[in-house]
Design a protein around this motif. Sequence first.
Motif, PDB file in Angstrom:
ATOM      1  N   ASN A   1       0.806  -1.232   0.000  1.00  0.00           N
ATOM      2  CA  ASN A   1       0.000   0.000   0.000  1.00  0.00           C
ATOM      3  C   ASN A   1       0.833   1.273   0.000  1.00  0.00           C
ATOM      4  O   ASN A   1       0.423   2.308   0.545  1.00  0.00           O
ATOM      5  N   LYS A   2       2.028   1.235  -0.611  1.00  0.00           N
ATOM      6  CA  LYS A   2       2.868   2.434  -0.656  1.00  0.00           C
ATOM      7  C   LYS A   2       3.928   2.271  -1.738  1.00  0.00           C
ATOM      8  O   LYS A   2       4.166   1.177  -2.245  1.00  0.00           O
ATOM      9  N   LYS A   3       4.539   3.390  -2.087  1.00  0.00           N
ATOM     10  CA  LYS A   3       5.694   3.375  -2.964  1.00  0.00           C
ATOM     11  C   LYS A   3       6.939   3.220  -2.093  1.00  0.00           C
ATOM     12  O   LYS A   3       7.080   3.898  -1.078  1.00  0.00           O
ATOM     13  N   ALA A   4       7.834   2.339  -2.482  1.00  0.00           N
ATOM     14  CA  ALA A   4       8.982   2.011  -1.642  1.00  0.00           C
ATOM     15  C   ALA A   4      10.222   2.807  -2.034  1.00  0.00           C
ATOM     16  O   ALA A   4      10.502   2.998  -3.222  1.00  0.00           O
TER      17      ALA A   4
ATOM     18  N   ALA B   1      13.454   4.404   5.009  1.00  0.00           N
ATOM     19  CA  ALA B   1      13.732   3.332   4.048  1.00  0.00           C
ATOM     20  C   ALA B   1      12.738   2.187   4.238  1.00  0.00           C
ATOM     21  O   ALA B   1      12.408   1.821   5.353  1.00  0.00           O
ATOM     22  N   ASP B   2      12.259   1.650   3.128  1.00  0.00           N
ATOM     23  CA  ASP B   2      11.274   0.559   3.174  1.00  0.00           C
ATOM     24  C   ASP B   2      11.923  -0.808   3.010  1.00  0.00           C
ATOM     25  O   ASP B   2      11.345  -1.833   3.412  1.00  0.00           O
TER      26      ASP B   2
ATOM     27  N   ALA C   1      13.485  10.187  -8.273  1.00  0.00           N
ATOM     28  CA  ALA C   1      12.871   9.089  -7.525  1.00  0.00           C
ATOM     29  C   ALA C   1      11.357   9.137  -7.646  1.00  0.00           C
ATOM     30  O   ALA C   1      10.697   8.103  -7.824  1.00  0.00           O
ATOM     31  N   ALA C   2      10.790  10.337  -7.566  1.00  0.00           N
ATOM     32  CA  ALA C   2       9.343  10.490  -7.687  1.00  0.00           C
ATOM     33  C   ALA C   2       8.867  10.107  -9.083  1.00  0.00           C
ATOM     34  O   ALA C   2       7.828   9.451  -9.248  1.00  0.00           O
TER      35      ALA C   2
ATOM     36  N   LYS D   1      12.731   9.597   0.424  1.00  0.00           N
ATOM     37  CA  LYS D   1      11.464   8.954   0.794  1.00  0.00           C
ATOM     38  C   LYS D   1      10.301   9.932   0.642  1.00  0.00           C
ATOM     39  O   LYS D   1       9.221   9.545   0.165  1.00  0.00           O
ATOM     40  N   GLU D   2      10.488  11.172   1.002  1.00  0.00           N
ATOM     41  CA  GLU D   2       9.443  12.183   0.813  1.00  0.00           C
ATOM     42  C   GLU D   2       9.096  12.327  -0.663  1.00  0.00           C
ATOM     43  O   GLU D   2       7.933  12.466  -1.027  1.00  0.00           O
TER      44      GLU D   2
END
Length: 258
Positions: free
Chosen positions: A10-13, A40-41, A213-214, A252-253
């Motif tokens: 349920n998220k982007k890593a 960090a994921d 990254a985005a 991460k943001e």
Amino acid sequence: MNKIKDAFQNKKAFIPFITGGDPTLEVTKKLLVAMQEAGADLIEIGIPFSDPIAEGPVIQEADVRALAGGCTIDKLFDTVREVQDQMHVPLVFMTYINPIYTYGKEKFMKRCAECGMAGIIVPDMPFEEKGELAEVCREYGVELISLIAPTSKERIRMIAQEAEGFLYCVSSLGVTGVRKEITTNIRDMISQVREVTDLPCAVGFGISTPKQAAEMAAIADGAIVGSAIVKIVAEHGEDCIPYVAEYVRQMKEGVAAV
């Protein structure tokens, strides 16, 4: 054991990479915890090797520093085990086939399991030879992460069909390293993967800014960054921990904003 799929739940890593033992094994322990706290994921740990053929000069130099500092596979396993109880995100080793066979593949995977490693990435092992490690990986619950590069649709589909954990999507042909722009049609690669599997796809090789990254996370399920982090470690040495943590937080943001 941490499951790799949880990193993408349920998220982007955001997936940072560091070279184990650079600049010291003690710093490696602190970096793992600090990067986790910064968002960090999943974390990749490179096992230093004298002939890292997939790596550009930044990570090659990190390998030289780590080996010169006395880092060995055994010491790196011990280091990870020392922080195992503090880690709740999956950890993955990035290594090469030669160190695994020199160490002994059964012994290597057993030790991976003992210190909670969720998976391994072996960039110099062709897909056609994955059977060399697949069985022993399964035996010890270590997922063998496949890489796909911008090659033929048939090869991408073939690799994706048998992949596990997540698919490491190589953004550019060549070695690792920071790139000003990524020109590969990542969206097309991902769509080809999606035709045969719903496994998460994370893009690496060349990403260095929150914007990049985005952009990658908007197309894929996550972004992987190595050389940019290793450069921070090289610049600040044993004082690198807060600088790496802040970089991971910013990245991460960027990924989470998608």
